[in-house]
Design an enzyme around this catalytic site. Structure first.
Site, mmCIF file in Angstrom:
data_model
loop_
_atom_site.group_PDB
_atom_site.id
_atom_site.type_symbol
_atom_site.label_atom_id
_atom_site.label_comp_id
_atom_site.label_asym_id
_atom_site.label_seq_id
_atom_site.Cartn_x
_atom_site.Cartn_y
_atom_site.Cartn_z
ATOM 1 C CG HIS A 41 2.420 7.005 -17.913
ATOM 2 N ND1 HIS A 41 3.494 7.202 -17.082
ATOM 3 C CD2 HIS A 41 1.545 7.999 -17.630
ATOM 4 C CE1 HIS A 41 3.297 8.266 -16.333
ATOM 5 N NE2 HIS A 41 2.113 8.773 -16.639
ATOM 6 C CG HIS A 96 2.381 14.866 -8.617
ATOM 7 N ND1 HIS A 96 1.023 15.008 -8.700
ATOM 8 C CD2 HIS A 96 2.746 14.046 -9.641
ATOM 9 C CE1 HIS A 96 0.573 14.295 -9.726
ATOM 10 N NE2 HIS A 96 1.592 13.716 -10.321
#
Length: 422
Positions: free
Chosen positions: A108, A174
């Site tokens: 990120h 996830h």
């Protein structure tokens, strides 16, 4: 008529759905789970009773450099509660320890100062040492061998040189790692871009076991466990949270065993039975996970598991931070079919940035119509990526009904991140 409430940013969107068109509302048990104690007490109970490990205060004795891996701005981890209790436990036996919080950004963007203050609180931000991981910074990395899959394992130097490595985080389903938390703090959290790319290859993303709720036989999970062992991740403190991002259970101890215990708990709460509908309405659970398009690969994956082929998925998504990935934007702007064709021909040792999210989103775009509902993002940006847009849920519903026909059925998944659709 049923009143439906969908998380959106830091607020909610409400709509009415006729009872005869509503097939179901899929809500994890975690959203109604009654915790046995207050949040701080739950964390203290976990620290007092670690799974397959000595107490953290015992592990910390004699350690000069202690590193605590912590989540970044995209994760709703209640660090303001967790971190002070971790520090209290460590300093009770080792007040002189040099403690560093290493923010696990993975692939990120860098976490901003404002986001760090929001995460830690003003006092901790000023008084504690906080380092933000940068996966592209070669000089801050150390080679640590090769992953079981063959990719090069390169880990943040601070973590590798620590006398004691700890991780805090939270556990949720996830979409390709099975569950978040535990070993995921290391990979992808604090590894090099090279290592992330190797682990997130097209072959693994397409693997039948790389799905929400699956750990055994999941090649991505196996790489992650190996990376955590190489980094000598000694202790974790992971929490399970409810719809309000409040702690309902905490798990501390051995990085593998405590994580497995947490996954078992979360799985029991997250499993929902889904029947395929013509229209599925979902969200990423609101802030912070709905800040960009990139993160919505999670909610879209859950929605796809409950949507008929050729159906419509409506994602209520603030996306105030835009697409969240220039690479994802460029991939999808070129068309979903073209993206899939290129990705599936890409060697696993030549993975391209953010092709994993692209692979999943393109797969969904080829099977469903996806409408993003937002009044906080440029609609043209989203349309460039192959999605449709609407300013309101009512506008999106009108478009979806036209596509689905008069006998449409709707499934609602208010928090697509928190469920495992069976």
């Amino acid at each position: 008529m049923a009143l439906i409430t969908i998380p959106y940013g830091k607020t909610y969107i409400e709509t009415l759905i006729p009872d005869d068109h509503l097939q179901g509302v899929l809500i994890p048990k975690s959203h109604h789970y009654k915790a046995k104690a207050g949040e701080k007490d739950l964390v203290r109970m976990a620290l007092d009773n670690p799974v397959a490990s000595p107490r953290l205060c015992e592990l910390a004795k004699g350690c000069r450099r202690i590193v605590i891996i912590t989540s970044d701005h995209t994760r709703p981890v209640p660090t303001k509660i967790i971190a002070p209790l971790l520090l209290e436990e460590i300093r009770s036996s080792n007040p002189e320890a040099e403690i560093t919080f290493l923010v696990a950004t993975g692939f990120h963007r860098e976490t901003t100062k404002a986001e760090l203050v929001n995460k830690f609180g003003e006092q901790m931000f000023r008084n504690e040492k906080i380092v933000v991981h940068n996966c592209w910074s070669k000089e801050t990395m150390i080679k640590a061998g090769r992953l079981p899959s063959g990719g090069e394992l390169i880990i943040n130097k601070l973590a590798m040189e620590a006398d004691l490595l700890i991780a805090e985080g939270f556990i949720e389903p996830h979409l390709f790692a099975g569950f978040s938390g535990g070993r995921k703090s290391v990979l992808p959290g604090i590894v090099s871009d090279v290592t992330v790319l190797a682990n997130h290859c097209a072959e693994f993303i397409a693997h039948e076991k790389a799905k929400a709720g699956i750990l055994a036989g999941n090649p991505m999970h196996e790489d992650m466990v190996y990376a955590a062992k190489q980094a000598k991740l000694a202790f974790i403190l992971n929490v399970a949270i409810d719809a309000d991002k409040k702690i309902i259970r905490a798990f501390a101890g051995d990085s593998e065993q405590a994580h497995l215990a947490g996954c078992k708990f979360v799985e029991e709460l997250a499993k929902v039975e889904g029947k395929e509908s013509d229209i599925v309405i979902t969200s990423n659970g609101g802030y912070p996970l709905d800040q960009n398009v990139y993160q919505h690969v999670k909610a879209l994956s859950s929605a796809a598991a409950a949507c008929k082929a050729g159906g419509v998925i409506i994602a209520c998504a603030a996306c105030n931070d835009g697409h969240g990935s220039q690479d994802l934007y460029e991939w999808l702007r070129g068309g979903a079919r073209r993206a899939i064709d290129i990705i599936m021909q890409t060697d696993k040792n030549a993975t391209i940035p953010d092709q994993w999210a692209t692979q999943i989103m393109a797969r969904i775009l080829l099977a469903y119509t996806v409408i993003f509902v937002t009044d906080q993002c440029d609609h043209q940006l989203i349309r460039d990526m192959g999605f449709e847009t609407a300013f309101t849920l009512e506008e999106a519903m009108a478009a979806a009904k036209l596509k689905a026909g008069p006998c449409y059925q709707i499934t609602v998944i208010p928090d697509g991140v928190a469920v495992i659709v069976k």
